[in-house]
Design a protein around this motif. Structure first.
Motif, short mmCIF file in Angstrom:
data_model
loop_
_atom_site.label_atom_id
_atom_site.label_comp_id
_atom_site.label_asym_id
_atom_site.label_seq_id
_atom_site.Cartn_x
_atom_site.Cartn_y
_atom_site.Cartn_z
N GLN A 53 0.80 -1.21 0.00
CA GLN A 53 0.00 0.00 0.00
C GLN A 53 0.84 1.28 0.00
O GLN A 53 0.56 2.22 -0.74
CB GLN A 53 -0.94 -0.01 1.21
CG GLN A 53 -2.07 0.99 1.11
CD GLN A 53 -3.11 0.63 0.07
OE1 GLN A 53 -2.99 -0.38 -0.62
NE2 GLN A 53 -4.13 1.45 -0.05
N LYS A 54 1.91 1.29 0.80
CA LYS A 54 2.74 2.49 0.85
C LYS A 54 3.40 2.76 -0.50
O LYS A 54 3.47 3.92 -0.96
CB LYS A 54 3.83 2.33 1.92
CG LYS A 54 4.73 3.57 2.04
CD LYS A 54 5.85 3.36 3.05
CE LYS A 54 6.70 4.63 3.17
NZ LYS A 54 7.31 5.02 1.87
N GLU B 266 0.88 4.19 -2.82
CA GLU B 266 0.60 5.58 -2.47
C GLU B 266 1.68 6.51 -3.03
O GLU B 266 1.39 7.56 -3.61
CB GLU B 266 0.51 5.73 -0.95
CG GLU B 266 -0.66 5.03 -0.29
CD GLU B 266 -1.96 5.81 -0.42
OE1 GLU B 266 -1.93 6.92 -1.00
OE2 GLU B 266 -3.00 5.31 0.05
N ASP B 267 2.95 6.11 -2.86
CA ASP B 267 4.06 6.91 -3.37
C ASP B 267 4.02 6.98 -4.90
O ASP B 267 4.29 8.03 -5.50
CB ASP B 267 5.40 6.32 -2.92
CG ASP B 267 5.60 6.43 -1.41
OD1 ASP B 267 4.87 7.22 -0.77
OD2 ASP B 267 6.48 5.73 -0.87
#
Length: 333
Positions: A4-5, A8-9
């Protein structure tokens, strides 16, 4: 593997804002619209003293808030001009040709007469797709057909651009779900950008990908990867085997008028190639999900989406995998 991170980035790198958020694009759009209004100021509706006027309508990925930053700064601006006329007051080809001729007076750009719109290409790396509509007593129609098409193929087609934008926005009234949908559309567009040539009709139309994602959207909370896998698998199921040609075909319809197949430009060979790439997309996304190493999973997704997808410095297996000394069975697994 939940990335997920990283997603997002990745999204922060590729997201292209709306006209309200992007001054440069807003100025480019308004420059052409203002020019057209000026060049038509002395024009009347045929056989009347009524001035030929129009209102602007934003459409495409900017209106839907699903745009991505393009390669080489080749911005594709979608806008429509809704003329205050009925279909009987102005022949679709004659009006479209009038607009074309007015915009083609400037020789520092290239103007093309396409089937659904007039395309104005600028040397500094952007182009405007301008659709011509008749208001037709609020029953909007689009001027359809190429300049050299047979007369029967140059006509007014009922169209519902505002309803299409609303249909996309109505994917969910929940803010988190709506956001996840828009972001997944952007991810799929980046996949398209990496794996399809922009020449000819080889690449599937972006509106088709947006519609397929909308048709098949399923929300996985805080998990873009699972949502993408679900959408990609359903996209694959949209294809069917043509028993005569032995190639995979696809027919995805606009959810509003004129309800045309959005992939009408693609040949059977191109549709079959599209299927193979979707099939590979599903496999790669699943491979990334099944990876224990975050770094290796990111490398897989770089091959899917391009080098803008971030790499993780974590080359270890996930904490969950490291903590399991054996494989459990039963309902608690």
């Amino acid at each position: 593997m939940n990335l997920q991170k990283e997603f997002e980035d990745f999204h922060q790198k590729i997201r292209l804002g709306t006209y309200d958020e992007n001054k440069k694009l807003r100025e480019k759009r308004d420059l052409l619209i203002d020019e057209l209004k000026d060049k038509l100021k002395d024009e009347n509706v045929p056989n009347t003293t009524k001035k030929l006027t129009f209102t602007k309508i934003d459409q495409g990925s900017y209106a839907m808030n699903t745009g991505i930053k393009p390669k080489d700064d080749d911005y594709d601006i979608d806008v429509g001009a809704i003329f205050d006329i009925t279909n009987e007051e102005y022949d679709s080809h004659k009006l479209k040709k009038l607009v074309f001729d007015k915009l083609n007076l400037n020789h520092k750009r290239t103007v093309k007469y396409n089937r659904p719109c007039i395309t104005v290409e600028y040397a500094d790396g952007y182009h405007v797709d301008l659709a011509i509509y008749s208001k037709n007593n609020e029953d909007i129609h689009i001027a359809w057909g190429k300049e050299n098409s047979k007369q029967e193929n140059k006509l007014w087609y009922k169209s519902e651009p505002k309803k299409l934008t609303k249909w996309v926005a109505d994917v969910s009234s929940d803010a988190d779900k709506y956001q996840q949908y828009r972001r997944c559309v952007r991810f799929i567009k980046k996949w398209k950008e990496k794996h399809f040539s922009s020449d000819g009709n080889n690449a599937p139309a972006s509106i088709g990908l947006t519609i397929q994602a909308r048709n098949h959207f399923y929300y996985y909370k805080d998990n873009y990867l699972d949502t993408l896998i679900y959408i990609a698998e359903k996209m694959k199921s949209d294809f069917y085997l043509n028993t005569e040609s032995r190639k995979m075909n696809i027919d995805v319809r606009l959810p509003v008028e004129p309800r045309k197949n959005v992939y009408y430009k693609m040949s059977e060979i191109q549709q079959d190639n599209f299927y193979e790439k979707v099939e590979a997309l599903v496999e790669s996304l699943k491979d990334a999900r099944n990876e224990d190493s975050r770094n290796k999973a990111c490398k897989i997704l770089r091959k899917v989406f391009g080098d803008e997808f971030p790499l993780s410095d974590d080359d270890d297996i996930t904490e969950c995998s490291k903590s399991l000394p054996f494989v459990t069975t039963g309902n608690s697994a």
